[in-house]
Write a protein that holds these residues in place. Structure first.
Motif, PDB file in Angstrom:
ATOM      1  N   UNK A  46      54.154  59.715  84.305  1.00 32.04           N
ATOM      2  CA  UNK A  46      53.896  59.467  85.733  1.00 32.04           C
ATOM      3  C   UNK A  46      52.465  58.953  85.925  1.00 32.04           C
ATOM      4  N   UNK A  47      51.550  59.409  85.074  1.00 27.52           N
ATOM      5  CA  UNK A  47      50.169  58.904  85.146  1.00 27.52           C
ATOM      6  C   UNK A  47      50.148  57.400  84.837  1.00 27.52           C
ATOM      7  N   UNK A  48      50.911  57.009  83.783  1.00 30.11           N
ATOM      8  CA  UNK A  48      50.970  55.597  83.397  1.00 30.11           C
ATOM      9  C   UNK A  48      51.686  54.774  84.460  1.00 30.11           C
ATOM     10  N   UNK A  67      54.257  64.228  82.680  1.00 24.53           N
ATOM     11  CA  UNK A  67      52.909  64.075  83.239  1.00 24.53           C
ATOM     12  C   UNK A  67      52.272  62.767  82.763  1.00 24.53           C
ATOM     13  N   UNK A  68      52.388  62.492  81.469  1.00 27.93           N
ATOM     14  CA  UNK A  68      51.785  61.272  80.917  1.00 27.93           C
ATOM     15  C   UNK A  68      52.464  60.023  81.472  1.00 27.93           C
ATOM     16  N   UNK A 105      54.600  53.113  77.101  1.00 27.96           N
ATOM     17  CA  UNK A 105      54.268  54.482  76.658  1.00 27.96           C
ATOM     18  C   UNK A 105      55.513  55.198  76.142  1.00 27.96           C
ATOM     19  N   UNK A 106      56.656  54.948  76.799  1.00 30.67           N
ATOM     20  CA  UNK A 106      57.915  55.612  76.419  1.00 30.67           C
ATOM     21  C   UNK A 106      58.423  55.175  75.050  1.00 30.67           C
ATOM     22  N   UNK A 120      51.780  55.201  87.586  1.00 34.62           N
ATOM     23  CA  UNK A 120      50.931  54.964  88.766  1.00 34.62           C
ATOM     24  C   UNK A 120      50.103  53.694  88.597  1.00 34.62           C
ATOM     25  N   UNK A 167      57.555  68.463  79.816  1.00 34.39           N
ATOM     26  CA  UNK A 167      56.558  68.566  80.884  1.00 34.39           C
ATOM     27  C   UNK A 167      55.349  67.678  80.576  1.00 34.39           C
ATOM     28  N   UNK A 168      54.912  67.739  79.306  1.00 32.48           N
ATOM     29  CA  UNK A 168      53.746  66.942  78.897  1.00 32.48           C
ATOM     30  C   UNK A 168      54.036  65.446  79.043  1.00 32.48           C
ATOM     31  N   UNK A 169      55.238  65.064  78.612  1.00 32.16           N
ATOM     32  CA  UNK A 169      55.579  63.651  78.666  1.00 32.16           C
ATOM     33  C   UNK A 169      55.786  63.159  80.097  1.00 32.16           C
TER      34      UNK A 169
END
Ligand SMILES: [Zn+2]
Lengths: 281, 91
Positions: free
Chosen positions: A38-40, A35-36, A51-52, A42, A31-33
């Motif tokens: 999808x933020x990146x 969120x991070x 990030x991945x 965008x 869940x945390x990843x």
């Protein structure tokens, strides 16, 4: 790279890395990843790919911390921990025996049955060796303790389980050693098995008895906090001993450093419930 | 990293931006610091994330033990104190 390709790549990495995370933490970690990422994404799909890159290393860290927490939570003094370690050793040796067809056939053959019988006899013969290796009698120390019948029974069961597991592990270890040298020694390898049997059994059996003596007769936890009593240079004038205690406050084991006429055997001093306040956690 | 967190950069992605470190360094370090009690994580308000049409993110803040550790580090390495500037808060 098209945004679609970026998305697929990130998704694949997230899916793979999630397997490294312990099951209990997996949902929250994912869940945390998500969120991070999808933020990146965008901001830019390539940013999400960059990030991945950290997914696997982060998953490994979560796993490492989980293992470290589990190891830290093990109560090494408890009898269950001792039995778990022995079972683990036995399981590893059994798996190693099953993995090598030659060893597997050796264990399951008539030779293996005969060798096991011989090994058991050697284990019984190794019992008197504990008189030499264990200091000043194991049983005498606990003869006057306040353990209930059930506690005494569980103490014997624990000793029996330790003996069975360690003797079986020693047998498999001896077969492995014999198999390693079989080509070199030929028929003489049987003697190596007997030599290994004698040596391993003496070590295993005397360890089982020594460990038993180092445990509290009430709760079977290992005694700790060894304290030396009396200066060694006064050995002929005063008692010279080591005192260990149960961390749950059941009692103290007083062991003489040297056997003397006035202090021949280890003594167990059972503490009553009035002491429990001191040992509260 | 403690310094950047203290200055208001609460998300792993923001810390990457400020420090220039890769995600493979930032996120494992965040886990370790959380495990050691230097920082604590929490989920952001769902309504804020909903407005921006994205899932809620997990943010981190420095605990008391973390502030003590940071003060210690700043004393030992004075350059740490000049490292990150406080984050500008949007009006
Ligand atoms: Zn006890």
């Amino acid at each position: 790279m098209t945004p679609h390709e970026c998305f697929r790549r990130v998704h694949r990495r997230l899916h793979m890395a999630a397997y490294l995370v312990p099951r209990v933490n997996r949902a929250a970690w994912r869940e945390e990843w998500i969120a991070e990422l999808s933020y990146a994404a965008r901001q830019s799909p390539m940013l999400a790919v960059a990030l991945a890159d950290g997914l696997v290393r982060d998953a490994i860290m979560v796993r490492r911390l989980h293992v470290a927490r589990r190891i830290a939570a093990i109560d090494w003094e408890a009898p269950e921990a001792c039995l778990r370690v022995l079972t683990f050793c036995f399981a590893v040796l059994s798996l190693a025996s099953a993995a090598y067809p030659q060893v597997r056939n050796l264990v399951l053959s008539r030779w293996g049955v005969g060798a096991f019988f011989c090994f058991t006899v050697l284990a019984v013969l190794a019992l008197p060796s504990t008189v030499v290796t264990s200091r000043f009698s194991a049983c005498k120390a606990y003869s006057g303790d306040a353990a209930t019948m059930a506690q005494r029974w569980s103490r014997w069961r624990f000793l029996a389980a330790k003996l069975v597991l360690s003797v079986l592990s020693c047998y498999l270890l001896a077969v492995h050693v014999t198999w390693l040298f079989q080509r070199l020694l030929g028929a003489q390898a049987d003697w190596l098995l007997i030599a290994c049997g004698l040596l391993f059994n003496v070590i295993a059996v005397s360890w089982a008895f020594t460990d038993q003596r180092q445990r509290c007769p009430t709760c079977m936890r290992s005694l700790s906090g060894a304290a030396r009593l009396g200066p060694p240079s006064w050995s002929l004038l005063d008692s010279n001993a080591t005192e260990e205690m149960c961390d749950r406050g059941h009692g103290l084991l007083h062991q003489p450093q040297w056997q003397t006429s006035w202090f021949e055997y280890a003594r167990w001093l059972q503490l009553d419930s009035t002491w429990s306040e001191l040992f509260k956690r | 990293m403690l310094k950047t967190l203290k200055e208001g950069y609460s998300y792993g992605f923001d810390i990457m931006d400020v420090t220039g470190l890769p995600s493979g360094t930032i996120y494992p370090a965040l886990r370790r610091m959380e495990n050691d009690g230097l920082i604590e994580g929490a989920w952001e308000d769902e309504s804020k994330a909903f407005k921006e049409e994205r899932p809620p993110r997990r943010y981190y803040k420095v605990t008391h033990a973390g502030r003590v550790a940071l003060k210690d580090a700043e004393k030992r390495y004075p350059l740490v104190a000049q490292f990150a500037r406080p984050r500008a808060v949007k009006a």
